[in-house]
Design a protein around this motif. Structure first.
Motif, short mmCIF file in Angstrom:
data_model
loop_
_atom_site.label_atom_id
_atom_site.label_comp_id
_atom_site.label_asym_id
_atom_site.label_seq_id
_atom_site.Cartn_x
_atom_site.Cartn_y
_atom_site.Cartn_z
N ILE A 90 -33.57 28.11 -161.43
CA ILE A 90 -33.34 28.89 -160.23
C ILE A 90 -33.63 30.35 -160.55
O ILE A 90 -32.92 30.97 -161.35
CB ILE A 90 -31.89 28.73 -159.73
CG1 ILE A 90 -31.60 27.25 -159.46
CG2 ILE A 90 -31.66 29.58 -158.49
CD1 ILE A 90 -30.16 26.94 -159.21
N PRO A 91 -34.68 30.92 -159.95
CA PRO A 91 -35.03 32.32 -160.23
C PRO A 91 -33.95 33.27 -159.74
O PRO A 91 -33.32 33.04 -158.70
CB PRO A 91 -36.32 32.54 -159.44
CG PRO A 91 -36.80 31.20 -159.05
CD PRO A 91 -35.61 30.29 -159.04
N SER A 92 -33.73 34.34 -160.48
CA SER A 92 -32.69 35.31 -160.11
C SER A 92 -33.02 35.98 -158.78
O SER A 92 -32.11 36.38 -158.05
CB SER A 92 -32.52 36.36 -161.20
OG SER A 92 -33.72 37.08 -161.38
N SER A 93 -34.28 36.09 -158.43
CA SER A 93 -34.68 36.75 -157.19
C SER A 93 -34.25 35.95 -155.95
O SER A 93 -34.10 36.52 -154.88
CB SER A 93 -36.18 36.98 -157.16
OG SER A 93 -36.87 35.74 -157.26
N CYS A 94 -34.04 34.64 -156.10
CA CYS A 94 -33.64 33.78 -154.98
C CYS A 94 -32.14 33.62 -154.87
O CYS A 94 -31.62 33.26 -153.82
CB CYS A 94 -34.24 32.38 -155.15
SG CYS A 94 -36.02 32.36 -155.11
N ARG A 95 -31.41 33.89 -155.93
CA ARG A 95 -29.98 33.58 -156.01
C ARG A 95 -29.16 34.59 -155.24
O ARG A 95 -29.36 35.79 -155.36
CB ARG A 95 -29.57 33.59 -157.48
CG ARG A 95 -28.22 33.03 -157.74
CD ARG A 95 -27.90 33.02 -159.22
NE ARG A 95 -27.71 34.37 -159.71
CZ ARG A 95 -28.40 34.91 -160.70
NH1 ARG A 95 -29.30 34.23 -161.34
NH2 ARG A 95 -28.16 36.15 -161.08
N ILE A 96 -28.19 34.09 -154.44
CA ILE A 96 -27.28 34.99 -153.73
C ILE A 96 -25.83 34.81 -154.16
O ILE A 96 -25.02 35.70 -153.99
CB ILE A 96 -27.40 34.85 -152.20
CG1 ILE A 96 -27.09 33.43 -151.75
CG2 ILE A 96 -28.75 35.31 -151.71
CD1 ILE A 96 -26.95 33.28 -150.25
N SER A 97 -25.50 33.65 -154.72
CA SER A 97 -24.13 33.42 -155.20
C SER A 97 -24.17 32.46 -156.37
O SER A 97 -25.09 31.67 -156.52
CB SER A 97 -23.23 32.86 -154.10
OG SER A 97 -23.67 31.56 -153.73
N CYS A 98 -23.13 32.57 -157.20
CA CYS A 98 -23.08 31.75 -158.40
C CYS A 98 -21.61 31.61 -158.81
O CYS A 98 -20.94 32.61 -159.04
CB CYS A 98 -23.87 32.44 -159.49
SG CYS A 98 -24.12 31.44 -160.93
N HIS A 99 -21.13 30.36 -158.86
CA HIS A 99 -19.72 30.10 -159.19
C HIS A 99 -19.64 29.02 -160.26
O HIS A 99 -20.36 28.03 -160.20
CB HIS A 99 -18.95 29.64 -157.96
CG HIS A 99 -19.01 30.62 -156.84
ND1 HIS A 99 -18.19 31.71 -156.76
CD2 HIS A 99 -19.82 30.68 -155.76
CE1 HIS A 99 -18.48 32.40 -155.68
NE2 HIS A 99 -19.47 31.81 -155.05
N VAL A 100 -18.73 29.23 -161.22
CA VAL A 100 -18.53 28.27 -162.31
C VAL A 100 -17.12 27.74 -162.22
O VAL A 100 -16.17 28.51 -162.03
CB VAL A 100 -18.75 28.95 -163.69
CG1 VAL A 100 -18.54 27.97 -164.82
CG2 VAL A 100 -20.13 29.56 -163.77
N ASP A 101 -16.95 26.41 -162.35
CA ASP A 101 -15.62 25.79 -162.34
C ASP A 101 -14.94 26.02 -163.68
O ASP A 101 -15.51 25.70 -164.72
CB ASP A 101 -15.72 24.29 -162.09
CG ASP A 101 -15.96 23.97 -160.63
OD1 ASP A 101 -15.69 24.83 -159.78
OD2 ASP A 101 -16.40 22.85 -160.35
N PHE A 102 -13.74 26.57 -163.63
CA PHE A 102 -12.94 26.82 -164.82
C PHE A 102 -11.49 26.44 -164.55
O PHE A 102 -11.03 26.51 -163.41
CB PHE A 102 -12.92 28.31 -165.18
CG PHE A 102 -14.14 28.80 -165.89
CD1 PHE A 102 -14.47 28.31 -167.14
CD2 PHE A 102 -14.93 29.76 -165.32
CE1 PHE A 102 -15.59 28.78 -167.80
CE2 PHE A 102 -16.04 30.23 -165.97
CZ PHE A 102 -16.38 29.74 -167.22
N SER A 103 -10.78 26.12 -165.62
CA SER A 103 -9.33 25.97 -165.50
C SER A 103 -8.74 27.38 -165.45
O SER A 103 -9.40 28.37 -165.75
CB SER A 103 -8.77 25.21 -166.70
OG SER A 103 -8.88 26.00 -167.87
#
Length: 115
Positions: A90-103
């Motif tokens: 996924i190119p950074s230019s297209c990305r608008i959000s990014c979430h990682v599941d964590f405890s």
């Protein structure tokens, strides 16, 4: 769904003007995120859910075992379509959000305050 939102954390990619210590701190934080489930939103409204595999200096993200979710325009019982993609970049230019599941414990270790 609310529990997933509480367990998620957002990624911030550093700028190229960072000092060496800031850069190494960002790298160690990104290493902690490896192999966790990540949800990435892109500009055209699609979302990709997969296992965070790596990120490069430009901020491009690679997900393993990714599934694409997109909304359907036609009336159907399910408002979202999904399809399996496998390994994707996924190119950074297209990305608008990014979430990682964590405890909660993992989130707290990422949010340590420097003294």
């Amino acid at each position: 769904m609310e529990q997933e939102a509480e367990k998620s954390s957002t990624i911030g990619m550093g700028s190229s003007g960072e000092s060496e210590t800031d850069s190494s701190e960002v790298v160690s934080q990104v290493r902690k995120m490896l192999f966790h489930r990540m949800l990435v939103g892109i500009q055209d409204g699609r979302f990709f859910l997969g296992t965070f595999h790596c990120v490069d200096k430009q901020g491009n993200i690679i997900l393993q075992d990714a599934v694409e979710y997109r909304s359907t325009r036609r009336s159907s019982p399910s408002p979202m379509e999904q399809r399996g993609l496998g390994l994707i970049l996924i190119p950074s230019s297209c990305r608008i959000s990014c979430h990682v599941d964590f405890s909660i414990d993992e989130q707290m270790s990422l949010l340590k305050i420097k003294q």
